[in-house]
Each structure stands twice: as C-alpha cells, then as structure tokens.
Enzyme design. Structure first.
Site, PDB file in Angstrom:
ATOM      1  N   ASP A  51       4.648  -1.276 -13.770  1.00  0.00           N
ATOM      2  CA  ASP A  51       5.206  -1.859 -12.550  1.00  0.00           C
ATOM      3  C   ASP A  51       5.876  -3.204 -12.851  1.00  0.00           C
ATOM      4  OD1 ASP A  51       3.729   0.259 -11.682  1.00  0.00           O
ATOM      5  OD2 ASP A  51       2.206  -0.945 -10.666  1.00  0.00           O
ATOM      6  N   TYR A  81      -8.886   3.970  -9.382  1.00  0.00           N
ATOM      7  CA  TYR A  81      -7.919   3.761 -10.464  1.00  0.00           C
ATOM      8  C   TYR A  81      -8.650   3.335 -11.741  1.00  0.00           C
ATOM      9  CZ  TYR A  81      -3.859   2.014 -12.963  1.00  0.00           C
ATOM     10  OH  TYR A  81      -2.887   1.811 -13.905  1.00  0.00           O
ATOM     11  N   GLY A 133       0.806  -1.224   0.000  1.00  0.00           N
ATOM     12  CA  GLY A 133       0.000   0.000   0.000  1.00  0.00           C
ATOM     13  C   GLY A 133       0.834   1.267   0.000  1.00  0.00           C
ATOM     14  N   ALA A 134       2.133   1.150  -0.269  1.00  0.00           N
ATOM     15  CA  ALA A 134       3.009   2.320  -0.258  1.00  0.00           C
ATOM     16  C   ALA A 134       3.317   2.820  -1.665  1.00  0.00           C
ATOM     17  CB  ALA A 134       4.305   2.000   0.491  1.00  0.00           C
ATOM     18  N   GLU A 186      -3.223  -9.192 -12.554  1.00  0.00           N
ATOM     19  CA  GLU A 186      -3.906  -8.040 -11.930  1.00  0.00           C
ATOM     20  C   GLU A 186      -5.292  -7.852 -12.540  1.00  0.00           C
ATOM     21  OE1 GLU A 186      -2.881  -5.767  -9.583  1.00  0.00           O
ATOM     22  OE2 GLU A 186      -0.741  -6.186  -9.400  1.00  0.00           O
TER      23      GLU A 186
HETATM   24  C1  GLA Z   1      -0.176   1.902 -10.745  1.00  0.00           C
HETATM   25  C2  GLA Z   1      -0.373   0.961 -11.933  1.00  0.00           C
HETATM   26  C3  GLA Z   1       0.545   1.340 -13.084  1.00  0.00           C
HETATM   27  C4  GLA Z   1       0.449   2.817 -13.423  1.00  0.00           C
HETATM   28  C5  GLA Z   1       0.539   3.669 -12.154  1.00  0.00           C
HETATM   29  C6  GLA Z   1       0.280   5.127 -12.426  1.00  0.00           C
HETATM   30  O1  GLA Z   1       1.096   1.728 -10.214  1.00  0.00           O
HETATM   31  O2  GLA Z   1      -0.150  -0.361 -11.551  1.00  0.00           O
HETATM   32  O3  GLA Z   1       0.266   0.542 -14.203  1.00  0.00           O
HETATM   33  O4  GLA Z   1      -0.713   3.101 -14.155  1.00  0.00           O
HETATM   34  O5  GLA Z   1      -0.355   3.244 -11.160  1.00  0.00           O
HETATM   35  O6  GLA Z   1       1.268   5.661 -13.239  1.00  0.00           O
END
Ligand code: GLA
Length: 389
Positions: free
Chosen positions: A175, A224, A125-126, A163
């Site tokens: 990520d 998101y 969560g960070a 995911e």
């Molecule tokens: C999260 C998502 C990434 C990206 C970022 C925002 O980390 O997993 O894919 O969209 O947010 O840049």
C-alpha cells in the site's frame, strides 16, 4: 469543497496564516497479488484519484500540532524532542506519530516542530489504503519541508513501520509503495523482496472500477495478523524464509503431507504470486481476456483457500463477473473481510456494470455499493500551488 480545500481552510483557521506547502498522496487499488507482499512475492496495484492532503508549515519549537479536519477537527500534539508515545489503538494520530518515529529510526533525528492540517477523500475501511496514503502524505510533507534526504521507497518503509509499531497491523509494503511510487496510467508490478517497482502501461480503453461494498472491515488487524502468522509457520514447512520462494511448479510435490489449513494458505500465496506475474504480462499484451481469467481465479483462491472473503462479497463478485463476461474480471481487493471489489473491463461496459450492481447488491444494512470509475494517479507529490490543483 475538495479535500485539498478542506486541508487549506482547516490550516488557516486553526494555525492562522497559510501553510508553506500542501502535498497529496494517493490511495491504491490492487488489481491482483493479494497477501503476497509480506511473503516476498509480487503484487500489482495502481494509485488512484483519491488521496490524503496535508497542509504543512514548520514551527520555531519542537511541537507537532496535527489537525484532522475530517474527524470534526480532532487534534493531536506531541514533541519531537522526546520519544513519541503510541496512543491506545486504534487512534488516527498513531499513523502520524508513527511516521515521525520511523523517520527518526531511519536517521532523520531532531525533526523540528510543524503544524499539519489533514484531509482526504479515500473512504476509510473500504480497502483502498486510506491509512497508507495518510502515512505517505505526512512523510512527503516532512521530506519537502525539511529537505530530508529520503527516497519514495524510504517514505513507504516509514509508513509501513508506523503501521507495525503504532497501529498494530503487521502489513506488507504494497500500500505504501503504491502511494509513494504510483505512476499515472500505469499499474505497478511490485517485487516485495527486492522492493522494486516496474510500471506496466494500462491500455487507454480499459476501465478500472472500484465497487465499495460498504462493508467496512471490522477487527481486521487480528484476522490479518493471524493470516500472516500462519504464512510464517507454513514457510517453515517448506524450509524457506518467505513463502513465495516456493515456485508453483514444485508446490504439489513439496506440499505432500501438509495439514489441510496450512495447505490452503500456502496454495493461495504460491498460486497468487504466479497469477500476478501472468497478469502483468497480460496487461503488457493488452490481453483483457487472460487478465479477467486470472482475476476470477484470484478471487476463488481468496475465498476458498485464504478465506478472507464474505458471502455478500462473493455474490457481488459473481454478479459483476456475470455482467463483464470473458473480457475482463472482478475480484475482492485488499486486506479482506469487507472493503472493495475491483473490476477491469472495457470502458464502454462500465454503465452496464454500474446498473447491475445498483439493482443486484445491497450491503447487510440495505445500502447500495459505491461504484467509482478510477483514473490511475501519480504517487505522492505537491498538491499544486496554494489554493489550486
Ligand atoms: C493490506 C495490507 C497489504 C497487503 C494487503 C493484502 O492492504 O496493508 O500490505 O498485505 O492487505 O494483499
């Protein structure tokens, strides 16, 4: 005890005997280029010296047994011989199940069973991608154990698929690519249309500092996913598939007549993509002043246009930028609504920044931020010979 040691000990205790291998995949921090990945744009993450370790050994049957050492030895078990169910969301084991399912969809069918013990040191969560590092670590363990013909990019895509299908987050690819492809002492300029990574060397006298606000992201998935939906709708206004196909120079003329909310979302994405390319250039030139300027502009855009920041985080960013001055900058990093602030500054400025954050910031529960000077790590790999590294 390190996370590597915890994974090993957990394995020994629960599965008896030693694992065949231990792999590690890093978390990441994004320097700039936020919410551009799923819009086909660029981002500029670094893999960090925090990660997830997976100790693994093949079994003779088709069971997968998973031990989450850091979650009080929670366990999960499923069969690779039948379709793998998704557990009710949220559930840690969905990330593991999702990677098995995604590798199957990539053509790696009939994976044998395996025992896996998992431990990590990426705070959850960070905003530092603990889940991506878990997904990529599981993929890397399976790739090595079963000699899968899978590239780091394919492991990243399998993590992203996990995911989407098992964790319920419609994330982009940043990520997982950072975790799979990271390069020590380099930022990665990711092109999220061509799915290519260009390493950009980081000057040795720059520090990358992560300030974990200790505001953990709640209900992120819904906010998101909502932003992502908005971007798709806005792309239709421009007659493009992906928002980053709109270049910044055309934005003013092409956005005439847009509704205010759509305009703000689009302005962030198009502007952020341009800033990211400029930032990669600035890093290449060792130009910390320009990088800082771009990072501050990125934060304002996330705050005012994409609306993913929070007032205490804005205050922390302002405080940090005040200490850093013109040579470097700070901004909220990652998926928003909590998480971490990233700062880039000369190494000798780190003690002043840490002191100012300690004096000037508390999260809403009165807790201090965690300030972490990162070293920039390599992507997923063997964690070293057993018992070491
Ligand atoms: C999260 C998502 C990434 C990206 C970022 C925002 O980390 O997993 O894919 O969209 O947010 O840049």
């Amino acid at each position: 005890m390190t996370a590597h040691e915890r994974a090993l000990r957990g394995f020994n205790k629960h599965f008896s005997g030693d694992p065949t291998l231990v792999v590690r995949a890093p978390g990441r921090v994004n320097l700039i280029g936020e919410f551009t990945d799923y819009n086909g744009g660029h981002c500029l993450p670094v893999a960090i010296d925090r990660g997830t370790w997976v100790a693994a050994r093949a079994r003779d049957d088709d069971r997968v047994q998973v031990l989450a050492v850091d979650l009080d030895d929670a366990r999960d078990s499923f069969s690779t011989a039948i379709p793998i169910d998704r557990l009710p969301v949220p559930h840690w084991a969905n990330y593991v199940r999702g990677v098995f399912a995604a590798l199957g969809r990539q053509g790696h069918r009939h994976l044998p069973g395996v025992d896996l013990a998992i431990s990590g040191d990426v705070p959850r969560g960070a905003g530092l991608s603990s889940s991506a590092s878990l997904e990529v670590a599981v993929g890397e363990a399976l790739r090595r154990l079963f000699d899968l013909d899978a590239t780091p990019l394919q492991l990243a895509l399998a993590g992203q698929q996990a995911e989407h299908d098992y964790a319920g987050c419609q994330c982009g690819i940043m990520d997982q690519m950072a975790s799979a492809l990271g390069k020590a002492n380099h930022a990665l300029l990711l092109n999220c249309t061509s799915l290519t990574a260009t390493p950009v060397p980081l000057p040795a006298d720059w520090a990358i500092v992560v300030i974990d606000t200790r505001i953990t992201r709640g209900l992120v998935e819904s906010a998101y996913n909502e932003r992502r939906r908005q971007c798709v709708e806005v792309a239709a206004h421009f007659n493009v598939n992906l928002l980053c196909e709109v270049v910044e120079a055309d934005f003013a003329t092409r956005s005439v007549g847009m509704a205010p909310l759509a305009l703000r979302r689009a302005r962030h994405v198009v502007g952020e993509d341009a800033r990211t390319l400029q930032a990669a250039h600035a890093i290449g030139n060792g130009d910390l002043v320009s990088l800082g300027h771009l990072m501050r502009a990125s934060h304002r855009s996330m705050r005012d246009d994409f609306e993913v920041s929070l007032p205490p985080i804005d205050a922390l960013v302002e405080l940090s930028n005040g200490v850093i001055g013109d040579t470097g900058g700070a901004r909220l990093t990652g998926g928003g609504f909590g998480g971490s602030v990233v700062a880039v500054l000369p190494k000798d400025g780190v003690p002043d920044l840490a002191r100012a954050v300690k004096l000037g910031y508390r999260n809403p529960s009165g807790e201090l931020a965690h300030v972490h000077l990162c070293s920039v790590a390599a992507g997923a790999n063997l964690a070293g010979a057993l018992g070491t590294g």
